[in-house]
Structure formats: structure tokens, C-alpha cells
Design an enzyme around this catalytic site. Sequence first.
Site, PDB file in Angstrom:
ATOM      1  N   LYS A  28      14.572  45.263  50.194  1.00 13.91           N
ATOM      2  CA  LYS A  28      14.163  45.772  48.874  1.00 13.91           C
ATOM      3  C   LYS A  28      14.995  45.002  47.848  1.00 13.91           C
ATOM      4  O   LYS A  28      16.163  45.303  47.631  1.00 13.91           O
ATOM      5  CB  LYS A  28      14.472  47.269  48.795  1.00 13.91           C
ATOM      6  CG  LYS A  28      13.635  48.072  47.816  1.00 13.91           C
ATOM      7  CD  LYS A  28      13.824  47.742  46.353  1.00 13.91           C
ATOM      8  CE  LYS A  28      15.153  48.129  45.775  1.00 13.91           C
ATOM      9  NZ  LYS A  28      15.332  47.594  44.409  1.00 13.91           N
TER      10      LYS A  28
ATOM     11  N   GLU B 102      28.599  46.197  50.133  1.00 15.08           N
ATOM     12  CA  GLU B 102      29.350  45.215  49.326  1.00 15.08           C
ATOM     13  C   GLU B 102      29.233  45.703  47.896  1.00 15.08           C
ATOM     14  O   GLU B 102      28.183  45.559  47.269  1.00 15.08           O
ATOM     15  CB  GLU B 102      28.731  43.822  49.449  1.00 15.08           C
ATOM     16  CG  GLU B 102      28.698  43.248  50.840  1.00 15.08           C
ATOM     17  CD  GLU B 102      30.057  42.890  51.375  1.00 15.08           C
ATOM     18  OE1 GLU B 102      31.042  42.931  50.622  1.00 15.08           O
ATOM     19  OE2 GLU B 102      30.132  42.576  52.569  1.00 15.08           O
TER      20      GLU B 102
ATOM     21  N   CYS C 261      30.548  39.726  41.727  1.00  8.96           N
ATOM     22  CA  CYS C 261      31.525  40.771  42.019  1.00  8.96           C
ATOM     23  C   CYS C 261      32.882  40.181  42.398  1.00  8.96           C
ATOM     24  O   CYS C 261      33.858  40.911  42.524  1.00  8.96           O
ATOM     25  CB  CYS C 261      30.999  41.709  43.094  1.00  8.96           C
ATOM     26  SG  CYS C 261      30.303  40.823  44.465  1.00  8.96           S
TER      27      CYS C 261
ATOM     28  N   GLU D 238      34.629  46.628  35.838  1.00  7.86           N
ATOM     29  CA  GLU D 238      34.108  45.269  35.939  1.00  7.86           C
ATOM     30  C   GLU D 238      33.328  44.943  34.652  1.00  7.86           C
ATOM     31  O   GLU D 238      32.361  45.633  34.343  1.00  7.86           O
ATOM     32  CB  GLU D 238      33.147  45.282  37.129  1.00  7.86           C
ATOM     33  CG  GLU D 238      33.098  44.062  37.928  1.00  7.86           C
ATOM     34  CD  GLU D 238      32.229  44.261  39.188  1.00  7.86           C
ATOM     35  OE1 GLU D 238      31.580  45.306  39.363  1.00  7.86           O
ATOM     36  OE2 GLU D 238      32.215  43.317  39.981  1.00  7.86           O
TER      37      GLU D 238
HETATM   38  P1  ADP Z   1      23.520  46.651  39.442  1.00  6.01           P
HETATM   39  O1  ADP Z   1      24.432  47.426  38.572  1.00  6.01           O
HETATM   40  O2  ADP Z   1      24.047  45.366  39.946  1.00  6.01           O
HETATM   41  O3  ADP Z   1      22.111  46.560  38.965  1.00  6.01           O
HETATM   42  P2  ADP Z   1      22.695  48.637  41.332  1.00  6.01           P
HETATM   43  O4  ADP Z   1      23.584  49.257  42.329  1.00  6.01           O
HETATM   44  O5  ADP Z   1      22.111  49.515  40.278  1.00  6.01           O
HETATM   45  O6  ADP Z   1      23.558  47.456  40.755  1.00  6.01           O
HETATM   46  O7  ADP Z   1      21.513  47.866  42.013  1.00  6.01           O
HETATM   47  C1  ADP Z   1      21.632  47.111  43.201  1.00  6.01           C
HETATM   48  C2  ADP Z   1      20.391  47.323  44.036  1.00  6.01           C
HETATM   49  O8  ADP Z   1      20.310  48.709  44.361  1.00  6.01           O
HETATM   50  C3  ADP Z   1      19.078  46.988  43.333  1.00  6.01           C
HETATM   51  O9  ADP Z   1      18.170  46.478  44.294  1.00  6.01           O
HETATM   52  C4  ADP Z   1      18.608  48.337  42.848  1.00  6.01           C
HETATM   53  O10 ADP Z   1      17.210  48.407  42.695  1.00  6.01           O
HETATM   54  C5  ADP Z   1      19.056  49.230  43.981  1.00  6.01           C
HETATM   55  N1  ADP Z   1      19.249  50.651  43.633  1.00  6.01           N
HETATM   56  C6  ADP Z   1      19.695  51.182  42.472  1.00  6.01           C
HETATM   57  N2  ADP Z   1      19.730  52.530  42.562  1.00  6.01           N
HETATM   58  C7  ADP Z   1      19.306  52.857  43.814  1.00  6.01           C
HETATM   59  C8  ADP Z   1      19.125  54.090  44.540  1.00  6.01           C
HETATM   60  N3  ADP Z   1      19.396  55.267  43.978  1.00  6.01           N
HETATM   61  N4  ADP Z   1      18.677  54.019  45.805  1.00  6.01           N
HETATM   62  C9  ADP Z   1      18.406  52.843  46.392  1.00  6.01           C
HETATM   63  N5  ADP Z   1      18.559  51.666  45.771  1.00  6.01           N
HETATM   64  C10 ADP Z   1      19.010  51.655  44.511  1.00  6.01           C
END
Ligand code: ADP
Length: 495
Positions: free
Chosen positions: A188, A264, A298, A395
Site C-alpha cells: 500500500k 521504520e 528520516c 523532526e
Molecule cells: P508521513 O507523515 O510520512 O506521511 P504517515 O505515517 O502518515 O507518514 O504515512 C506513511 C504511510 O502510512 C502512508 O502510506 C500512509 O498512507 C499510511 N498511513 C497513514 N495512516 C495510516 C493508518 N491509520 N493505517 C494504515 N496506514 C496509514
Amino acid sequence: MSATNVIAQQLGNGDLLRDKCFIGGKWRPSRSGKMFRVDNPATGDQVGEVPDCGPEDVQEAIEVAGRAFREWRERPATDRAEVLRTWARLMHECQGDLARLMTLEQGKPLQEAMGEVSYAAQFIEWFAEEGKRAYGDVIPAPVRGQHIVVLRQPIGVTAAITPWNFPAAMITRKAGAAIACGCPMIVKPAEATPLTALALARLGELAGLPEGVLSVVTALKPEPIGRALTDSPVVRALSFTGSTEVGRKLMAQCATHLAKVSLELGGNAPFIVFEDADLDAAVTGAMASKFRNTGQTCVCVNRFLVQEKVHDAFVEQLREAMAVLTVGNGLDEGVQQAALIDRNALMKVQAHVSDALAGGATVELGGKVHELGGTYFQPTLLTGVKPSMQCVREETFGPVSAVMKFATEAEAIRIANDSEYGLAAYFYSRDLHRVWRVAEQLETGIVGVNEGIISTPVAPFGGVKASGIGREGSRYGLDEYLELKYLCMGGAQGG
Ligand code: ADP
């Protein structure tokens, strides 16, 4: 002609711009028929459109992956390696087009995108070989005639949720390892950068990955997709790269079926310059680490700690190096710093700078939104930064160098370790004893010693504390997708 067609034409290989997702070996729309736009952060223009999948699409990917696992795990590792090597070769052959697509959806300078494509392919190559070495063990038994053997077997169907900052490498670092040791993977990708993920899947398909061994499910809302993956007892491992907040949630969700998790997460890398450092080398390392991907990695430096005696000289050299950075659209020749991924990213950088200034920090360079507008921010150098400031605690994920002064080695280590995160740390020193002392005391998974670029497929990447669990890349990276099974063979009588 639509905007997307224009982009497809610009890519030498228009076939790489996909508008369907790749589930169970088929290119298809989402079951709901919904789509979402992918925009270029440099211009706001639409780059493409991809399916907005839901749990029903994930379910299908899981079913096909479950079937694929039975066959794929039985293949000799050398056969799996052959397919993976072809996949990597195709990535190298399409490096220019993949890089262009990545810059269009992610923004990073084209040269960096070229580098990432090569880096991403290297993970596939590495694991193609490493998969052949998923050795077990024979343990001397405590009972006469008994034999104890340890097998390392593929864990089953796996899933990956990946971020937008490295749209290719964060996928191949996971998928390369999983697929090499016999596990199908459902990916995903981040909603901002699904096009690179789909292009990689297309090349994987051409390389001969069997149906269901790799699926890419694109979605605008990640939460239901994550739920569908963790609600399934078939998904035995989830590898996630992203924020600590989401990582925590996913880990809790994985508890339902006790799926293995690799995380990570965020970092807060200190970069310590001791008075015995080679300052030229330190500035070179600082620039490489801080400005990679416009400060959006990161492992980018988040806090500079500089010893009193060399503070002013280091700051001046860093300022000079930052002042000549070329800021612009990542597709333009010579650009070194590009647009930030979106408005939220820009607002966070602005908030960190305002907070530092309110707390008494000094702007040595930049400090404002760039004259190019949009999400461009000036390369910014702050001094007089304090441990309580947002730019030190969190960060920043942008082109801001925040510098503080320290007096002693012990103080530097205390400040460096005063963070909930523990991914990367860097320090510069020419004293061999200090190098060992400091390296051993830093509470991080990765330490750059007189080196600003530490990412490579051959070494274990990962953090401690709130920066995550597990390691990716290197021979250790396979472990996330393997289970140990111990066979105890009873002592033979007579014979
Ligand atoms: P960033 O701040 O780098 O955008 P996120 O942790 O929000 O980091 O996003 C990293 C990945 O996790 C993306 O693919 C995002 O779509 C996914 N993501 C964000 N929230 C959720 C969630 N609640 N469950 C599963 N995947 C998520």
C-alpha cells in the site's frame, strides 16, 4: 489531450504511467470505481489518477497472495533470484523514466530520483542473492543419537505500507526481502506517490513475478486498508515505514493475529562536530545528510551539536555551503533543493522556525518561504537553538539546519540521547578513542562516523526506542520474513 496523456508521452516508456492498480496479477480499477488524483508538488499540476481502493480490494489481494504463497515458497531460491534479477535489470533500463515519474509526483531533484531508482534496484539485487543464503542450523543435541536442526522458512503472506519520501526504495527494501525468501507481498504505497509503486509493479510483472506474488493497492484513505490487512489472519507480517504515531497504531492492530511487525519510524538525528573534527569533511557530510530529499528523510540531520571552539568556524562554512544551493523545480537541471511535499510540510517547517525565533534563536540564513512560492522554503540556518525548541524535539523534515553549542563530550552525548527517537546519529572526530566511546554510547540504530550518507542495501537499517523495530537491508533484513522451525529428531536405537 489530457494532462496525463502529455505526461505519458514525456516518459519514453509511457507504459509505466498506470491508472489501474495491480491486484493478483491483474491491472484493474477499484471495486468501487473511485479514483484519486496525483499532483506534482512543484507546480500543483495533475500527474495522474489512480484507483481509490477499499477493504474489498485488499481482501482479493490477500486471497490471491495466499494461493501464490503455496507455489512461490516451493520454488528454489535460485529461480526466485532469477526473476528478481530481471526485475532489477528492468529498473536499471528504465531508470530515466522511473526517475522522471518519481520527480513529477514527489518533487525531489531528478539527480536524486535517478539515484533512488538505482538504490531501489540494488535492494532487489541484494536480496536476490541473499535469498539463496537463508541457511538453517544444526545444533549439537544434548541426548545421544538425537539430531537438532533449525530451518528458516518463509513466514507467509506479507504486507507493506510505505511513505512518500522514497517512493521506490522503501518498497523494494521490503518487497525484495519478502519475495526473495518466498513470501508474497501486498504493498500500500503513500497516497502522494502511488505512480512510482505502480510502475515498479509493471516492471515486476514483465520480469515474471507470478500472479499474486506482488500486489499494489492504491488508496486515498489509508486507515481502512491498514485495517483490512491487519484484520486478516492470512497476513503474517507487516512492514511499515512512516510516522511513529501510525506505527504505534499498526503495531496494536497487528496484535489481533500476532502478525510480525517491522517498523521504520521517525528520527531526530543529531550531528555532533567535536573540536578535533576535520571541518571541511564535516560540512560536506552535513550538507549531504541535511539536504538529501530537501531535508525530508528520516535520517536527515535534525540537530547540529557543535563544540564551542569550532562553533563559529563550522557555522560560517555551513552557511557558505547552504547559500549557494540551487532551489527550484526538481526537473530543472542543477536543482539541489526542491519543493516540499505539501502545504502541511511547509507549515510545519514555518512553525519550527517561528518557535525557534520566539525562543531567541538567530537566523544566519533564510528563514522564510522561498520567493518561488508554493511549498518552496529557503535553505535556513539557525544558531542559538535550545533543547526545548520544537526544531530540536521534533523532526522538522525540511531544509532547516538548527545549531546548538556544547562544551564537553559528556554533554554532547547527553543532549544527543535526550530524544524519544533513536534512528541515526552522526559525529565527526579524528580521535580514535573518542570515536569508539561516542559510537558505543549513542542510543541509535545507525551511527555515521565521519560520514553523512549511511544508507546502503548491504547494512542493517533501523532504529531503537520510538524509531522502530526490526532491520531492513543486509543479511539481517531477511529475518523479518522468515520463521525459525526447529526439528528434534529422536535418538535412533541400534543401527
Ligand atoms: P508521513 O507523515 O510520512 O506521511 P504517515 O505515517 O502518515 O507518514 O504515512 C506513511 C504511510 O502510512 C502512508 O502510506 C500512509 O498512507 C499510511 N498511513 C497513514 N495512516 C495510516 C493508518 N491509520 N493505517 C494504515 N496506514 C496509514
